[in-house]
Design a protein around this motif. Structure first.
Motif, mmCIF file in Angstrom:
data_model
loop_
_atom_site.group_PDB
_atom_site.id
_atom_site.type_symbol
_atom_site.label_atom_id
_atom_site.label_comp_id
_atom_site.label_asym_id
_atom_site.label_seq_id
_atom_site.Cartn_x
_atom_site.Cartn_y
_atom_site.Cartn_z
ATOM 1 N N THR A 141 29.123 20.236 40.192
ATOM 2 C CA THR A 141 28.435 21.528 40.211
ATOM 3 C C THR A 141 28.852 22.329 41.442
ATOM 4 O O THR A 141 29.121 23.530 41.347
ATOM 5 C CB THR A 141 26.908 21.323 40.194
ATOM 6 N N LEU A 142 28.934 21.676 42.585
ATOM 7 C CA LEU A 142 29.372 22.355 43.815
ATOM 8 C C LEU A 142 30.799 22.867 43.680
ATOM 9 O O LEU A 142 31.117 23.981 44.106
ATOM 10 C CB LEU A 142 29.282 21.415 45.012
ATOM 11 N N ARG A 143 31.658 22.059 43.085
ATOM 12 C CA ARG A 143 33.052 22.457 42.891
ATOM 13 C C ARG A 143 33.113 23.697 41.996
ATOM 14 O O ARG A 143 33.850 24.644 42.286
ATOM 15 C CB ARG A 143 33.841 21.312 42.279
ATOM 16 N N ALA A 144 32.342 23.701 40.936
ATOM 17 C CA ALA A 144 32.323 24.844 40.025
ATOM 18 C C ALA A 144 31.823 26.096 40.741
ATOM 19 O O ALA A 144 32.381 27.189 40.557
ATOM 20 C CB ALA A 144 31.450 24.535 38.808
ATOM 21 N N ARG A 145 30.803 25.965 41.567
ATOM 22 C CA ARG A 145 30.302 27.120 42.334
ATOM 23 C C ARG A 145 31.367 27.634 43.287
ATOM 24 O O ARG A 145 31.513 28.844 43.477
ATOM 25 C CB ARG A 145 29.031 26.743 43.092
ATOM 26 N N GLY A 146 32.107 26.729 43.913
ATOM 27 C CA GLY A 146 33.182 27.144 44.808
ATOM 28 C C GLY A 146 34.261 27.919 44.078
ATOM 29 O O GLY A 146 34.755 28.943 44.566
ATOM 30 N N LEU A 147 34.628 27.463 42.878
ATOM 31 C CA LEU A 147 35.631 28.168 42.077
ATOM 32 C C LEU A 147 35.120 29.538 41.654
ATOM 33 O O LEU A 147 35.881 30.505 41.601
ATOM 34 C CB LEU A 147 36.022 27.333 40.868
ATOM 35 N N GLU A 148 33.822 29.651 41.359
ATOM 36 C CA GLU A 148 33.234 30.947 41.026
ATOM 37 C C GLU A 148 33.345 31.903 42.211
ATOM 38 O O GLU A 148 33.605 33.097 42.036
ATOM 39 C CB GLU A 148 31.764 30.789 40.641
ATOM 40 N N ASN A 149 33.146 31.385 43.422
ATOM 41 C CA ASN A 149 33.280 32.228 44.615
ATOM 42 C C ASN A 149 34.687 32.803 44.716
ATOM 43 O O ASN A 149 34.867 33.983 45.011
ATOM 44 C CB ASN A 149 32.961 31.435 45.882
ATOM 45 N N PHE A 150 35.696 31.958 44.493
ATOM 46 C CA PHE A 150 37.064 32.449 44.562
ATOM 47 C C PHE A 150 37.313 33.514 43.499
ATOM 48 O O PHE A 150 37.948 34.537 43.769
ATOM 49 C CB PHE A 150 38.063 31.295 44.407
ATOM 50 N N ALA A 151 36.830 33.302 42.299
ATOM 51 C CA ALA A 151 37.007 34.282 41.227
ATOM 52 C C ALA A 151 36.320 35.596 41.598
ATOM 53 O O ALA A 151 36.884 36.684 41.388
ATOM 54 C CB ALA A 151 36.453 33.735 39.909
ATOM 55 N N HIS A 152 35.140 35.496 42.156
ATOM 56 C CA HIS A 152 34.408 36.700 42.564
ATOM 57 C C HIS A 152 35.185 37.462 43.636
ATOM 58 O O HIS A 152 35.340 38.691 43.550
ATOM 59 C CB HIS A 152 33.020 36.319 43.074
ATOM 60 N N PHE A 153 35.680 36.764 44.636
ATOM 61 C CA PHE A 153 36.411 37.430 45.715
ATOM 62 C C PHE A 153 37.745 37.995 45.231
ATOM 63 O O PHE A 153 38.170 39.059 45.672
ATOM 64 C CB PHE A 153 36.612 36.497 46.905
ATOM 65 N N ARG A 154 38.404 37.312 44.272
ATOM 66 C CA ARG A 154 39.632 37.871 43.697
ATOM 67 C C ARG A 154 39.315 39.192 42.997
ATOM 68 O O ARG A 154 40.081 40.150 43.089
ATOM 69 C CB ARG A 154 40.270 36.879 42.727
ATOM 70 N N GLY A 155 38.180 39.237 42.310
ATOM 71 C CA GLY A 155 37.762 40.475 41.657
ATOM 72 C C GLY A 155 37.509 41.583 42.659
ATOM 73 O O GLY A 155 37.880 42.736 42.439
ATOM 74 N N LEU A 156 36.888 41.247 43.759
ATOM 75 C CA LEU A 156 36.642 42.246 44.800
ATOM 76 C C LEU A 156 37.944 42.749 45.399
ATOM 77 O O LEU A 156 38.093 43.944 45.682
ATOM 78 C CB LEU A 156 35.758 41.663 45.900
ATOM 79 N N LEU A 157 38.889 41.860 45.585
ATOM 80 C CA LEU A 157 40.175 42.267 46.147
ATOM 81 C C LEU A 157 40.954 43.171 45.203
ATOM 82 O O LEU A 157 41.720 44.023 45.645
ATOM 83 C CB LEU A 157 41.016 41.023 46.489
#
Length: 179
Positions: A141-157
């Motif tokens: 679950t933690l790993r999945a949340r971490g991957l979501e963070n990267f996806a979110h930040f890629r979207g912001l970029l």
């Protein structure tokens, strides 16, 4: 604690060190040698110094239970589904145990001084298989949340943000820090 595990459960003690070659005060091998000097059952205990993170992961994956003050030891054990008891000397250790739903297996220095460690070891040992599996599930679950963070930040970029207070580099730094 190690003598307690040997006497109560016939456990084989293996010390796996993570930090060596640093100042003696912070060298895990130095600490282990001092601990061995205090143990009644030190002769069968092993000191292992893995040369790579993969070797450490493999060693910890062979354990039935881990007692650790090192965050990386706790992470590696959790990745392998090994139940863990944490010696909570720093906030990050208890925080990790809370994140995997096992804060009750985290022993503060005050609790250690009060003699509470053997009871926690006993409780975790009794449910080690269930606890290890539960921790491993929480780690996914933690790993999945971490991957979501990267996806979110890629979207912001990807979005143009003139006059933004955060540059792409600052967002990447923030995401790496969070993960």
């Amino acid at each position: 604690a190690c003598d307690h595990m040997v006497e109560s459960y016939g456990a084989r003690v293996r010390f796996v060190v993570f930090q060596t070659g640093y100042r003696a005060r912070f060298d895990d091998a130095t600490v282990v040698r001092a601990a061995l000097g205090h143990m009644r059952h030190a002769s069968p205990a092993e000191l292992r110094i893995p040369e790579t993170p993969a070797a450490a992961l493999e060693l910890l994956g062979q354990a039935d239970m881990l007692l650790s003050s090192r965050l990386h030891g706790l992470i590696f054990a959790t990745l392998r589904g090994v139940a863990a008891v944490a010696l909570d000397y720093e906030t990050k250790v208890r925080s990790f145990m809370r994140e995997i739903g096992q804060e009750d297996a985290s022993v503060s220095l005050a609790e250690l001084a009060d003699g509470q460690l053997p009871g926690v070891l006993d409780a975790v040992w009794a449910r080690r298989h269930e606890r290890g599996a539960g921790a491993r599930t929480q780690m996914e679950t933690l790993r999945a949340r971490g991957l979501e963070n990267f996806a979110h930040f890629r979207g912001l970029l990807a979005r143009p943000q003139p006059d933004s207070a955060l540059s792409g580099g600052a967002l990447l730094f923030a995401s790496m820090t969070i993960v």
